[in-house]
Scaffold this motif. Structure first.
Motif, PDB file in Angstrom:
ATOM      1  N   ILE A  54      13.895 -28.874 -67.668  1.00  0.00           N
ATOM      2  CA  ILE A  54      13.205 -27.824 -68.406  1.00  0.00           C
ATOM      3  C   ILE A  54      12.126 -27.241 -67.491  1.00  0.00           C
ATOM      4  CG2 ILE A  54      11.555 -29.416 -69.506  1.00  0.00           C
ATOM      5  CD1 ILE A  54      11.906 -27.619 -72.090  1.00  0.00           C
ATOM      6  N   CYS A  55      11.922 -25.951 -67.595  1.00  0.00           N
ATOM      7  CA  CYS A  55      10.958 -25.257 -66.742  1.00  0.00           C
ATOM      8  C   CYS A  55       9.751 -24.834 -67.561  1.00  0.00           C
ATOM      9  CB  CYS A  55      11.610 -24.024 -66.122  1.00  0.00           C
ATOM     10  SG  CYS A  55      10.471 -23.022 -65.156  1.00  0.00           S
ATOM     11  N   LYS A  56       8.587 -25.104 -66.997  1.00  0.00           N
ATOM     12  CA  LYS A  56       7.333 -24.699 -67.620  1.00  0.00           C
ATOM     13  C   LYS A  56       6.633 -23.726 -66.676  1.00  0.00           C
ATOM     14  CE  LYS A  56       3.471 -26.804 -70.073  1.00  0.00           C
ATOM     15  NZ  LYS A  56       2.803 -28.090 -70.387  1.00  0.00           N
ATOM     16  N   PHE A  64      15.635 -23.960 -69.936  1.00  0.00           N
ATOM     17  CA  PHE A  64      16.203 -25.293 -69.749  1.00  0.00           C
ATOM     18  C   PHE A  64      17.671 -25.184 -69.389  1.00  0.00           C
ATOM     19  CE2 PHE A  64      17.253 -24.602 -74.244  1.00  0.00           C
ATOM     20  CZ  PHE A  64      18.572 -25.050 -74.299  1.00  0.00           C
ATOM     21  N   CYS A  65      18.167 -26.256 -68.823  1.00  0.00           N
ATOM     22  CA  CYS A  65      19.589 -26.392 -68.542  1.00  0.00           C
ATOM     23  C   CYS A  65      19.922 -27.869 -68.629  1.00  0.00           C
ATOM     24  CB  CYS A  65      19.917 -25.860 -67.139  1.00  0.00           C
ATOM     25  SG  CYS A  65      21.681 -25.916 -66.714  1.00  0.00           S
ATOM     26  N   PHE A  66      21.097 -28.181 -69.181  1.00  0.00           N
ATOM     27  CA  PHE A  66      21.516 -29.566 -69.200  1.00  0.00           C
ATOM     28  C   PHE A  66      23.023 -29.668 -69.040  1.00  0.00           C
ATOM     29  CE2 PHE A  66      21.788 -28.333 -73.582  1.00  0.00           C
ATOM     30  CZ  PHE A  66      22.803 -29.085 -74.150  1.00  0.00           C
ATOM     31  N   GLY A  67      23.407 -30.708 -68.344  1.00  0.00           N
ATOM     32  CA  GLY A  67      24.812 -31.016 -68.165  1.00  0.00           C
ATOM     33  C   GLY A  67      25.128 -32.291 -68.914  1.00  0.00           C
ATOM     34  N   PHE A  79      19.524 -21.689 -70.697  1.00  0.00           N
ATOM     35  CA  PHE A  79      18.840 -20.620 -71.411  1.00  0.00           C
ATOM     36  C   PHE A  79      17.450 -20.417 -70.837  1.00  0.00           C
ATOM     37  CE2 PHE A  79      21.974 -22.343 -74.311  1.00  0.00           C
ATOM     38  CZ  PHE A  79      22.635 -21.190 -74.705  1.00  0.00           C
ATOM     39  N   VAL A  80      17.098 -19.156 -70.654  1.00  0.00           N
ATOM     40  CA  VAL A  80      15.770 -18.773 -70.178  1.00  0.00           C
ATOM     41  C   VAL A  80      15.265 -17.693 -71.127  1.00  0.00           C
ATOM     42  CG1 VAL A  80      14.449 -17.777 -68.260  1.00  0.00           C
ATOM     43  CG2 VAL A  80      16.371 -19.329 -67.779  1.00  0.00           C
ATOM     44  N   LYS A  81      14.044 -17.862 -71.591  1.00  0.00           N
ATOM     45  CA  LYS A  81      13.456 -16.854 -72.475  1.00  0.00           C
ATOM     46  C   LYS A  81      13.534 -15.483 -71.801  1.00  0.00           C
ATOM     47  CE  LYS A  81      10.066 -19.662 -74.983  1.00  0.00           C
ATOM     48  NZ  LYS A  81       8.621 -19.855 -75.221  1.00  0.00           N
ATOM     49  N   PRO A  82      13.808 -14.447 -72.574  1.00  0.00           N
ATOM     50  CA  PRO A  82      13.976 -13.112 -71.989  1.00  0.00           C
ATOM     51  C   PRO A  82      12.830 -12.671 -71.078  1.00  0.00           C
ATOM     52  CG  PRO A  82      14.656 -13.082 -74.279  1.00  0.00           C
ATOM     53  CD  PRO A  82      14.047 -14.436 -74.027  1.00  0.00           C
ATOM     54  N   GLU A  83      11.600 -12.975 -71.448  1.00  0.00           N
ATOM     55  CA  GLU A  83      10.463 -12.531 -70.634  1.00  0.00           C
ATOM     56  C   GLU A  83      10.344 -13.266 -69.300  1.00  0.00           C
ATOM     57  OE1 GLU A  83       8.579 -15.244 -73.881  1.00  0.00           O
ATOM     58  OE2 GLU A  83      10.318 -13.940 -73.686  1.00  0.00           O
ATOM     59  N   ILE A  89      14.377 -18.772 -62.226  1.00  0.00           N
ATOM     60  CA  ILE A  89      14.305 -20.000 -63.028  1.00  0.00           C
ATOM     61  C   ILE A  89      15.699 -20.517 -63.359  1.00  0.00           C
ATOM     62  CG2 ILE A  89      13.613 -20.923 -65.283  1.00  0.00           C
ATOM     63  CD1 ILE A  89      11.127 -19.030 -65.049  1.00  0.00           C
ATOM     64  N   GLY A  90      16.567 -19.640 -63.825  1.00  0.00           N
ATOM     65  CA  GLY A  90      17.936 -20.053 -64.142  1.00  0.00           C
ATOM     66  C   GLY A  90      18.664 -20.578 -62.927  1.00  0.00           C
TER      67      GLY A  90
END
Length: 150
Positions: A54-56, A64-67, A79-83, A89-90
């Motif tokens: 997860i990115c802060k 965040f991304c998870f496998g 998923f990354v927030k639109p803003e 980040i992705g």
């Protein structure tokens, strides 16, 4: 002003932020066949496999991304927030997750996304190969092989 960007291992304590991020996106809405995966216990089981980050950014969780290893290794979500999109980040999140999955025995990883979405172009630009529609016939399915991950 430069943003302070931190990547953390995704843990159960991040679940509220996981949901906030997941439902902030404007594309790749939740399809009926995916609802079961968002149930709290299932989400925790998936997170506890250990293949998520997860990115802060400053004081806000941005993506965040998870496998997960289920019937086959898959990306359970990126998923990354639109803003916060288009800031790398992705790219960093998918890199952490695919490296983890390949290091933990995956030879091939699959994922799905909505046809025509920005995510579809993102995956193509990151070396994922389109393989057709998924079993539900709704989403585009992509694959990445271990030997092509470099």
């Amino acid at each position: 002003m430069k943003n302070n960007i931190v990547y953390e291992k995704l843990e159960k304590k991040h679940l509220p932020f996981f949901y906030e991020i997941r439902f902030s996106v404007e594309e790749n809405i939740v399809h009926p066949h995916q609802i079961q995966y968002l149930c709290r216990n299932q989400a925790i089981d998936d997170i506890e496999q250990g293949g998520g980050w997860i990115c802060k950014v400053d004081n806000e969780y941005a993506g965040f991304c998870f496998g997960i290893f289920i019937h086959e290794p898959i990306i359970g979500g990126l998923f990354v927030k639109p803003e916060y999109q288009s800031r790398g980040i992705g790219s960093q999140l998918i890199s952490y997750v695919t490296d983890w999955m390949f290091d933990n025995g995956a030879e091939e990883i699959k994922l799905t996304t909505d046809p025509g979405s920005k995510a579809e172009s993102f995956y193509k630009n990151h070396g994922w190969k389109y393989i057709g529609l998924d079993e539900s016939g709704i989403q585009s399915e992509f694959s990445k092989l271990k030997w092509s991950a470099a």
